[in-house]
Design a protein around this motif. Structure first.
Motif, short mmCIF file in Angstrom:
data_model
loop_
_atom_site.label_atom_id
_atom_site.label_comp_id
_atom_site.label_asym_id
_atom_site.label_seq_id
_atom_site.Cartn_x
_atom_site.Cartn_y
_atom_site.Cartn_z
N ASP A 1 -74.06 19.66 -44.71
CA ASP A 1 -72.75 19.62 -45.36
C ASP A 1 -71.76 20.17 -44.35
O ASP A 1 -71.59 21.38 -44.21
N THR A 2 -71.10 19.27 -43.62
CA THR A 2 -70.19 19.69 -42.55
C THR A 2 -68.90 20.31 -43.09
O THR A 2 -68.09 20.81 -42.33
N GLU A 3 -68.72 20.28 -44.43
CA GLU A 3 -67.53 20.88 -45.01
C GLU A 3 -67.75 22.36 -45.32
O GLU A 3 -66.83 23.06 -45.72
N LYS A 4 -68.99 22.83 -45.15
CA LYS A 4 -69.30 24.24 -45.44
C LYS A 4 -68.92 25.12 -44.27
O LYS A 4 -69.44 24.96 -43.16
N ASP A 5 -68.05 26.07 -44.53
CA ASP A 5 -67.63 27.10 -43.57
C ASP A 5 -68.04 26.84 -42.13
O ASP A 5 -67.51 25.99 -41.45
N THR A 6 -69.03 27.59 -41.69
CA THR A 6 -69.39 27.58 -40.27
C THR A 6 -70.72 26.86 -40.02
O THR A 6 -71.27 26.98 -38.92
N LEU A 7 -71.24 26.13 -41.00
CA LEU A 7 -72.57 25.56 -40.87
C LEU A 7 -72.71 24.68 -39.63
O LEU A 7 -73.68 24.80 -38.88
N TYR A 8 -71.75 23.79 -39.40
CA TYR A 8 -71.87 22.88 -38.25
C TYR A 8 -71.92 23.67 -36.94
O TYR A 8 -72.76 23.42 -36.08
N SER B 1 -72.56 13.04 -39.64
CA SER B 1 -71.39 13.58 -40.33
C SER B 1 -70.48 12.41 -40.68
O SER B 1 -70.71 11.29 -40.23
N MET B 2 -69.46 12.67 -41.48
CA MET B 2 -68.56 11.60 -41.90
C MET B 2 -67.52 11.25 -40.85
O MET B 2 -66.91 10.19 -40.91
N GLN B 3 -67.30 12.15 -39.89
CA GLN B 3 -66.40 11.82 -38.78
C GLN B 3 -66.94 12.50 -37.53
O GLN B 3 -67.73 13.42 -37.63
N PRO B 4 -66.52 12.03 -36.35
CA PRO B 4 -67.00 12.66 -35.12
C PRO B 4 -66.67 14.15 -35.11
O PRO B 4 -65.59 14.56 -35.52
N MET B 5 -67.63 14.95 -34.69
CA MET B 5 -67.47 16.40 -34.64
C MET B 5 -67.61 16.85 -33.18
O MET B 5 -68.05 16.08 -32.33
N GLN B 6 -67.28 18.11 -32.94
CA GLN B 6 -67.45 18.66 -31.60
C GLN B 6 -68.92 18.53 -31.20
O GLN B 6 -69.81 18.81 -31.98
N GLY B 7 -69.15 18.07 -29.98
CA GLY B 7 -70.51 17.77 -29.52
C GLY B 7 -71.38 18.98 -29.25
O GLY B 7 -70.93 20.12 -29.25
N GLY B 8 -72.63 18.70 -29.00
CA GLY B 8 -73.62 19.71 -28.66
C GLY B 8 -74.76 19.01 -27.94
O GLY B 8 -74.60 17.87 -27.50
N ASN B 9 -75.90 19.66 -27.83
CA ASN B 9 -77.02 19.01 -27.14
C ASN B 9 -77.84 18.18 -28.13
O ASN B 9 -79.02 18.37 -28.33
N PHE B 10 -77.14 17.23 -28.77
CA PHE B 10 -77.73 16.32 -29.74
C PHE B 10 -76.86 15.07 -29.81
O PHE B 10 -75.72 15.07 -29.33
N ARG B 11 -77.40 14.03 -30.38
CA ARG B 11 -76.63 12.79 -30.59
C ARG B 11 -75.87 12.90 -31.91
O ARG B 11 -76.26 13.70 -32.76
N GLN B 12 -74.85 12.07 -32.07
CA GLN B 12 -74.11 12.06 -33.32
C GLN B 12 -74.04 10.65 -33.88
O GLN B 12 -73.94 9.68 -33.13
N GLU B 13 -74.12 10.55 -35.21
CA GLU B 13 -73.95 9.27 -35.89
C GLU B 13 -73.06 9.50 -37.12
O GLU B 13 -72.99 10.60 -37.64
N ILE B 14 -72.39 8.42 -37.55
CA ILE B 14 -71.53 8.50 -38.73
C ILE B 14 -72.38 8.23 -39.98
O ILE B 14 -73.03 7.19 -40.10
#
Length: 198
Positions: free
Chosen positions: A140-147, A168-181
């Motif tokens: 849940d990327t809308e939760k405080d600091t979870l992401y 996540s529902m929109q692109p987020m700040q990256g990390g050492n992982f892939r991202q998908e919508i």
């Protein structure tokens, strides 16, 4: 879906906040019914899981995938998915298709631990398992600091031999992982076609 009796080593794991995906599915149904002008059915759980697995890098074959649905204790069903009843339809059930076998486990969040802490703990535990090669995470990327906490947890693990995909529902700040919508997999599972959206 059938009763799952398989206890083999699992190489692929999907970890999802069940309450979050149910809420996102509801929002998509409401919005797309207005846009498209037709009734949108609940998301097909097996089809959604297949889409997440494909986005996470799984390909056709005899794969074994564990799906972990984390939910609040009071959540008894996912109202915008079929099947929906956590105890009767989803927990300890499995299905098989062209991507292999998918086993579902539903984990209620215990009172003694917070939702974010529980989710982080499950992700951390899964990512430390040597046999796990692919991890797909739907927080849940809308939760405080979870992401941000997840990004930090995954950075500390620094595991090059695992393919980790965050949804996540929109692109987020990256990390050492892939991202998908996340929305694309849910739309597919609801039978919403690209040519319907103009």
């Amino acid at each position: 879906m059938e009763k799952n009796n398989n206890r083999e080593n699992i190489e692929n794991i999907i970890i999802a906040d069940a309450d979050f995906i149910d809420r996102v599915a509801f929002d998509l149904i409401v919005n797309f019914e207005r846009i498209i002008g037709r009734r949108i059915p609940p998301a097909d759980m097996a089809r959604w899981i297949d889409c997440i697995a494909l986005d996470g890098g799984l390909r056709e074959g005899d794969n074994k995938t564990q799906v972990v649905l984390i939910h609040r204790k009071e959540t008894k069903e996912l109202e915008n998915f079929m099947p929906s009843d956590i105890a009767a339809d989803l927990h300890e059930k499995a299905f098989k298709d062209h991507l292999g076998e998918f086993s579902i486990c539903c984990l209620p969040i215990e009172d003694m631990v917070g939702e974010q802490e529980f989710f982080l703990d499950v992700v951390g535990t899964v990512c430390k398992q040597k046999e796990v090669r692919r991890v797909m995470i739907i927080p849940d990327t809308e939760k405080d600091t979870l992401y941000d906490d997840l990004r930090e947890t995954l950075r500390r693990l620094d595991n090059d031999d695992k393919r980790i995909t965050m949804f996540s529902m929109q692109p987020m700040q990256g990390g050492n992982f892939r991202q998908e919508i996340l929305g694309y997999s849910l739309m597919n599972a609801m039978g919403i076609k690209a040519d319907e959206i103009k």
